[in-house]
Write a protein that holds these residues in place. Structure first.
Motif, PDB file in Angstrom:
ATOM      1  N   THR A  60      -0.541 -10.995 -24.976  1.00  0.00           N
ATOM      2  CA  THR A  60      -1.306 -11.712 -24.557  1.00  0.00           C
ATOM      3  C   THR A  60      -1.360 -13.217 -26.004  1.00  0.00           C
ATOM      4  OG1 THR A  60      -2.945 -11.379 -24.946  1.00  0.00           O
ATOM      5  CG2 THR A  60      -2.609 -10.626 -23.145  1.00  0.00           C
ATOM      6  N   ASP A  61      -1.310 -13.746 -26.887  1.00  0.00           N
ATOM      7  CA  ASP A  61      -1.261 -15.152 -27.396  1.00  0.00           C
ATOM      8  C   ASP A  61       0.310 -15.649 -27.135  1.00  0.00           C
ATOM      9  OD1 ASP A  61      -4.139 -14.928 -27.833  1.00  0.00           O
ATOM     10  OD2 ASP A  61      -3.960 -13.506 -29.926  1.00  0.00           O
ATOM     11  N   ARG A  62       1.366 -14.536 -27.238  1.00  0.00           N
ATOM     12  CA  ARG A  62       2.359 -15.044 -27.280  1.00  0.00           C
ATOM     13  C   ARG A  62       3.038 -15.293 -25.964  1.00  0.00           C
ATOM     14  NH1 ARG A  62       4.397 -10.618 -31.797  1.00  0.00           N
ATOM     15  NH2 ARG A  62       2.772 -10.072 -31.664  1.00  0.00           N
ATOM     16  N   THR A  63       2.537 -14.454 -24.416  1.00  0.00           N
ATOM     17  CA  THR A  63       2.972 -15.110 -23.868  1.00  0.00           C
ATOM     18  C   THR A  63       2.563 -16.238 -22.796  1.00  0.00           C
ATOM     19  OG1 THR A  63       1.974 -13.503 -22.654  1.00  0.00           O
ATOM     20  CG2 THR A  63       3.535 -11.997 -23.041  1.00  0.00           C
ATOM     21  N   GLY A  64       1.211 -16.646 -23.372  1.00  0.00           N
ATOM     22  CA  GLY A  64       0.629 -17.613 -22.478  1.00  0.00           C
ATOM     23  C   GLY A  64      -0.651 -17.057 -21.868  1.00  0.00           C
ATOM     24  N   THR A  65      -1.402 -17.870 -21.308  1.00  0.00           N
ATOM     25  CA  THR A  65      -1.679 -18.270 -20.416  1.00  0.00           C
ATOM     26  C   THR A  65      -1.166 -18.858 -18.428  1.00  0.00           C
ATOM     27  OG1 THR A  65      -2.931 -20.517 -20.935  1.00  0.00           O
ATOM     28  CG2 THR A  65      -4.072 -18.108 -21.570  1.00  0.00           C
ATOM     29  N   PRO A  66      -1.739 -18.267 -17.442  1.00  0.00           N
ATOM     30  CA  PRO A  66      -1.375 -18.673 -16.146  1.00  0.00           C
ATOM     31  C   PRO A  66      -1.394 -20.497 -16.122  1.00  0.00           C
ATOM     32  CG  PRO A  66      -2.690 -16.743 -15.730  1.00  0.00           C
ATOM     33  CD  PRO A  66      -2.474 -16.836 -17.656  1.00  0.00           C
ATOM     34  N   ASP A  67      -0.598 -20.739 -15.913  1.00  0.00           N
ATOM     35  CA  ASP A  67      -0.916 -22.174 -15.255  1.00  0.00           C
ATOM     36  C   ASP A  67      -1.855 -22.255 -14.018  1.00  0.00           C
ATOM     37  OD1 ASP A  67       1.070 -21.976 -13.184  1.00  0.00           O
ATOM     38  OD2 ASP A  67       2.299 -23.725 -14.074  1.00  0.00           O
ATOM     39  N   ASP A  68      -2.329 -23.421 -13.680  1.00  0.00           N
ATOM     40  CA  ASP A  68      -3.040 -23.216 -12.390  1.00  0.00           C
ATOM     41  C   ASP A  68      -1.997 -22.712 -10.963  1.00  0.00           C
ATOM     42  OD1 ASP A  68      -4.895 -24.383 -13.783  1.00  0.00           O
ATOM     43  OD2 ASP A  68      -4.482 -26.978 -12.732  1.00  0.00           O
ATOM     44  N   ILE A  69      -0.850 -23.286 -11.056  1.00  0.00           N
ATOM     45  CA  ILE A  69      -0.457 -22.747 -10.009  1.00  0.00           C
ATOM     46  C   ILE A  69      -0.349 -20.826  -9.394  1.00  0.00           C
ATOM     47  CG2 ILE A  69       2.393 -22.321  -8.934  1.00  0.00           C
ATOM     48  CD1 ILE A  69       2.121 -25.712  -8.924  1.00  0.00           C
ATOM     49  N   GLU A  70       0.228 -20.282 -10.967  1.00  0.00           N
ATOM     50  CA  GLU A  70       0.304 -19.469 -11.374  1.00  0.00           C
ATOM     51  C   GLU A  70      -1.183 -18.725 -10.692  1.00  0.00           C
ATOM     52  OE1 GLU A  70       1.938 -15.628 -14.695  1.00  0.00           O
ATOM     53  OE2 GLU A  70       1.586 -17.961 -15.433  1.00  0.00           O
ATOM     54  N   PHE A  71      -1.680 -19.147 -12.039  1.00  0.00           N
ATOM     55  CA  PHE A  71      -3.709 -18.507 -11.458  1.00  0.00           C
ATOM     56  C   PHE A  71      -3.818 -18.447  -9.970  1.00  0.00           C
ATOM     57  CE2 PHE A  71      -8.181 -19.089 -11.512  1.00  0.00           C
ATOM     58  CZ  PHE A  71      -8.611 -18.198 -12.084  1.00  0.00           C
ATOM     59  N   ALA A  72      -3.518 -19.261  -9.274  1.00  0.00           N
ATOM     60  CA  ALA A  72      -3.833 -19.209  -7.847  1.00  0.00           C
ATOM     61  C   ALA A  72      -2.881 -18.172  -7.032  1.00  0.00           C
ATOM     62  CB  ALA A  72      -3.318 -20.619  -6.963  1.00  0.00           C
TER      63      ALA A  72
END
Length: 107
Positions: A60-72
């Protein structure tokens, strides 16, 4: 372009290692290799959640976190999404992700 190996655990529990070029999205790699459970109905536009995967916590550290659009989009499928969920269309492959392991979400 360098090659990247990814292990997919499909919706049937079948584990498969596939290799592809580092300039693809994780969704494109899955579709090109016929990974069960990756429908990718929107073609990678981040407007559906039919390429939902659960990223192995070690990555997960390497794939990153979702941006706002992906989070939605993830919020719309909160019944199957977890803290490690990502849309495969939003993960760009690179040598940093060589060896990545993901589980395709049941939908």
């Amino acid at each position: 372009m360098s090659m990247v190996q990814v292990t997919f655990v499909d919706v049937n529990g079948v584990e498969r290692c596939v290799t592809g070029e580092g300039d693809l999205s994780l969704m494109e790699l899955a579709k090109a290799n016929g990974v069960d459970g990756i429908a990718a109905d929107c073609g990678g536009a981040c407007s559906c959640a039919t390429c939902l995967v659960h990223v192995d916590p070690a990555w997960t550290d390497r794939t990153g976190t979702p941006d706002d659009i992906e989070f939605a989009m993830l919020d719309m499928v909160s019944d199957v999404a977890t803290d490690s969920s990502r849309l495969a269309c939003q993960i760009r492959l690179s040598t940093m992700l060589d060896g990545l392991r993901v589980v395709v979400a049941q939908q």
